[in-house]
Scaffold this motif. Structure first.
Motif, PDB file in Angstrom:
ATOM      1  N   GLY A  86      91.398  33.884  51.710  1.00 29.19           N
ATOM      2  CA  GLY A  86      89.989  33.741  51.468  1.00 29.19           C
ATOM      3  C   GLY A  86      89.236  33.179  52.793  1.00 29.19           C
ATOM      4  N   LEU A  87      89.631  32.196  53.311  1.00 34.41           N
ATOM      5  CA  LEU A  87      89.011  31.168  54.069  1.00 34.41           C
ATOM      6  C   LEU A  87      89.086  32.134  55.561  1.00 34.41           C
ATOM      7  N   GLN A  88      90.283  32.567  55.735  1.00 38.25           N
ATOM      8  CA  GLN A  88      90.604  33.370  56.911  1.00 38.25           C
ATOM      9  C   GLN A  88      89.827  34.647  57.012  1.00 38.25           C
ATOM     10  N   ILE A  89      89.548  35.410  55.917  1.00 32.86           N
ATOM     11  CA  ILE A  89      88.567  36.399  55.800  1.00 32.86           C
ATOM     12  C   ILE A  89      87.136  36.143  56.117  1.00 32.86           C
ATOM     13  N   ALA A  90      86.701  34.713  55.528  1.00 36.37           N
ATOM     14  CA  ALA A  90      85.404  34.421  55.809  1.00 36.37           C
ATOM     15  C   ALA A  90      85.377  34.048  57.218  1.00 36.37           C
ATOM     16  N   LEU A  91      86.061  33.342  57.829  1.00 31.65           N
ATOM     17  CA  LEU A  91      86.091  32.833  59.118  1.00 31.65           C
ATOM     18  C   LEU A  91      85.890  34.184  60.254  1.00 31.65           C
ATOM     19  N   GLY A  92      86.282  35.290  59.670  1.00 31.56           N
ATOM     20  CA  GLY A  92      86.129  36.422  60.646  1.00 31.56           C
ATOM     21  C   GLY A  92      84.599  36.772  60.722  1.00 31.56           C
ATOM     22  N   ALA A  93      83.910  36.495  59.685  1.00 29.04           N
ATOM     23  CA  ALA A  93      82.424  36.705  59.757  1.00 29.04           C
ATOM     24  C   ALA A  93      81.945  35.841  60.790  1.00 29.04           C
ATOM     25  N   ASP A  94      80.476  36.382  61.372  1.00 29.39           N
ATOM     26  CA  ASP A  94      79.997  35.612  62.219  1.00 29.39           C
ATOM     27  C   ASP A  94      79.192  34.395  61.586  1.00 29.39           C
ATOM     28  N   PHE A  95      78.779  34.366  60.409  1.00 32.22           N
ATOM     29  CA  PHE A  95      77.972  33.417  59.814  1.00 32.22           C
ATOM     30  C   PHE A  95      78.518  33.507  58.276  1.00 32.22           C
ATOM     31  N   ARG A  96      78.564  32.174  57.638  1.00 33.38           N
ATOM     32  CA  ARG A  96      78.987  31.855  56.416  1.00 33.38           C
ATOM     33  C   ARG A  96      77.898  30.959  55.587  1.00 33.38           C
ATOM     34  N   ILE A  97      77.632  31.575  54.493  1.00 30.88           N
ATOM     35  CA  ILE A  97      76.262  31.047  53.608  1.00 30.88           C
ATOM     36  C   ILE A  97      77.010  30.746  52.264  1.00 30.88           C
ATOM     37  N   THR A  98      76.873  29.387  52.023  1.00 29.06           N
ATOM     38  CA  THR A  98      77.719  29.211  50.481  1.00 29.06           C
ATOM     39  C   THR A  98      76.765  28.382  49.444  1.00 29.06           C
ATOM     40  N   SER A  99      77.300  28.744  48.478  1.00 25.07           N
ATOM     41  CA  SER A  99      76.490  27.959  47.289  1.00 25.07           C
ATOM     42  C   SER A  99      77.084  26.433  47.319  1.00 25.07           C
ATOM     43  N   PRO A 100      76.357  25.439  46.618  1.00 25.76           N
ATOM     44  CA  PRO A 100      76.723  24.099  46.639  1.00 25.76           C
ATOM     45  C   PRO A 100      78.137  23.860  46.040  1.00 25.76           C
ATOM     46  N   ASP A 101      78.572  24.717  45.014  1.00 22.43           N
ATOM     47  CA  ASP A 101      79.984  24.562  44.309  1.00 22.43           C
ATOM     48  C   ASP A 101      81.027  25.138  45.148  1.00 22.43           C
ATOM     49  N   ALA A 102      81.022  25.517  46.373  1.00 20.70           N
ATOM     50  CA  ALA A 102      82.022  26.397  47.207  1.00 20.70           C
ATOM     51  C   ALA A 102      82.890  25.494  47.630  1.00 20.70           C
ATOM     52  N   SER A 103      84.174  25.613  47.467  1.00 22.34           N
ATOM     53  CA  SER A 103      85.204  24.837  48.261  1.00 22.34           C
ATOM     54  C   SER A 103      86.147  25.534  49.047  1.00 22.34           C
ATOM     55  N   LEU A 104      86.505  25.014  50.093  1.00 23.61           N
ATOM     56  CA  LEU A 104      87.124  25.725  51.339  1.00 23.61           C
ATOM     57  C   LEU A 104      88.666  25.191  51.494  1.00 23.61           C
ATOM     58  N   SER A 105      89.595  25.865  51.897  1.00 22.43           N
ATOM     59  CA  SER A 105      90.561  25.080  52.149  1.00 22.43           C
ATOM     60  C   SER A 105      91.500  26.032  53.106  1.00 22.43           C
ATOM     61  N   ILE A 106      92.311  25.605  54.201  1.00 29.84           N
ATOM     62  CA  ILE A 106      93.345  26.301  54.735  1.00 29.84           C
ATOM     63  C   ILE A 106      94.544  26.060  54.041  1.00 29.84           C
ATOM     64  N   MET A 107      94.923  26.845  53.039  1.00 30.94           N
ATOM     65  CA  MET A 107      96.004  26.656  52.103  1.00 30.94           C
ATOM     66  C   MET A 107      97.298  26.740  52.579  1.00 30.94           C
ATOM     67  N   GLU A 108      97.495  27.402  53.627  1.00 32.99           N
ATOM     68  CA  GLU A 108      98.934  27.576  53.930  1.00 32.99           C
ATOM     69  C   GLU A 108      99.895  26.448  54.151  1.00 32.99           C
ATOM     70  N   ALA A 109      99.490  25.410  54.783  1.00 32.22           N
ATOM     71  CA  ALA A 109     100.066  24.106  54.797  1.00 32.22           C
ATOM     72  C   ALA A 109     101.013  23.834  53.445  1.00 32.22           C
ATOM     73  N   LYS A 110     100.417  24.061  52.162  1.00 32.65           N
ATOM     74  CA  LYS A 110     100.703  23.889  50.835  1.00 32.65           C
ATOM     75  C   LYS A 110     102.192  24.469  50.719  1.00 32.65           C
ATOM     76  N   TRP A 111     102.186  25.809  51.539  1.00 34.81           N
ATOM     77  CA  TRP A 111     103.400  26.596  51.246  1.00 34.81           C
ATOM     78  C   TRP A 111     104.448  26.486  52.299  1.00 34.81           C
ATOM     79  N   GLY A 112     104.113  25.562  53.170  1.00 35.97           N
ATOM     80  CA  GLY A 112     104.923  24.998  54.062  1.00 35.97           C
ATOM     81  C   GLY A 112     104.817  26.366  55.556  1.00 35.97           C
TER      82      GLY A 112
END
Length: 268
Positions: free
Chosen positions: A118-144
């Motif tokens: 999901g973050l990979q998709i969002a980082l393809g955008a030029d801009f990212r506008i988020t709600s205060p409750d949003a959480s972001l993670s490059i999650m791949e490390a958790k899967w090795g």
């Protein structure tokens, strides 16, 4: 789109793309990979649109890869990672890199979880506008794994290398405010959709050709040598000046009562 996993609606020349798998927190399965690839390529050819909003239906923007679904067949990994040319984007990477190639501003509107793919998709955008409750993670490390869906292009542009290493090596989940401080997101607001509408208005007031040229110039040359940036800068400027929209932009400034609307953009 495939089973309407991705919906597309165009209003007032703004294309609204929604990840439409809310019951699965918009987790990406193989069908969604193909649907995202298809819709982004379609929008790249549309010369009338002036902006793209990239959203996720439900409580989360996208919780990441649907691991069980994708890993169910070993051939899926080959389909995601295969490429003819090493420097080109494979299917997994195109869900991020394709947005960079659309010659209009792309704004990701993020709520809830924006993890892994999901973050990979969002980082393809030029801009990212988020709600205060949003959480972001490059999650791949958790899967090795390492992040391999194309967003490293954006990471090197947006954050310091130590921040990128920390996020990619640990899979740490960060808040919207932390992401703003790191430079990963553009704005945090209680109403990200309305904020996106207001944010995009100044872009739409400008020539679609100058906006497209700046996006291509910066995305393709930001980290290249000075001579390369200068050469492309001059070439794109000539192309812009030769188009009708530059003349109309001048008219809008000098004689706004006589100015015509902008034409559809050139090929960029």
């Amino acid at each position: 789109m495939t089973e309407q996993l991705i919906t597309l609606k165009i209003e007032n020349n703004i294309a609204m793309v929604h990840l439409n798998r809310a019951d699965k927190h918009n987790a990406i399965d193989m069908a969604m990979f193909h649907a995202l690839d298809k819709v982004s390529k379609k929008l790249r050819k549309n010369k009338a649109i002036r902006a793209v909003f990239l959203c996720g239906n439900g409580e989360d923007f996208c919780s990441g890869l649907d691991v069980k679904s994708v890993m169910n067949e070993q051939s899926n990994i080959l389909k995601l990672l295969f490429k003819f040319i090493p420097g080109s984007s494979n299917l997994a990477q195109r869900v991020s890199t394709n947005w960079r190639k659309i010659p209009v501003p792309v704004v990701a509107i993020i709520q809830g979880r924006c993890w892994g793919g999901g973050l990979q998709i969002a980082l393809g955008a030029d801009f990212r506008i988020t709600s205060p409750d949003a959480s972001l993670s490059i999650m791949e490390a958790k899967w090795g794994l390492i992040p391999d869906m194309g967003a490293n292009l954006a990471l090197r542009e947006l954050v310091n290398i130590d921040v990128a290493k920390q996020l990619a090596m640990t899979g740490k989940t960060i808040t919207a405010e932390q992401a703003l401080n790191y430079g990963l997101v553009t704005q945090v607001t209680d109403d990200p959709y309305q904020a996106a509408i207001e944010f995009i208005e100044p872009f739409i007031e400008r020539s679609p050709d100058s906006v497209a040229a700046v996006k291509k110039l910066y995305n393709n040359n930001w980290n290249k040598k000075s001579w390369h940036m200068l050469a492309k800068e001059s070439w794109y400027q000539i192309k812009v000046i030769l188009g009708k929209n530059q003349q109309r932009a001048v008219k809008k400034q000098l004689k706004p009562d006589q100015a015509k609307d902008f034409d559809n953009r050139q090929n960029w």
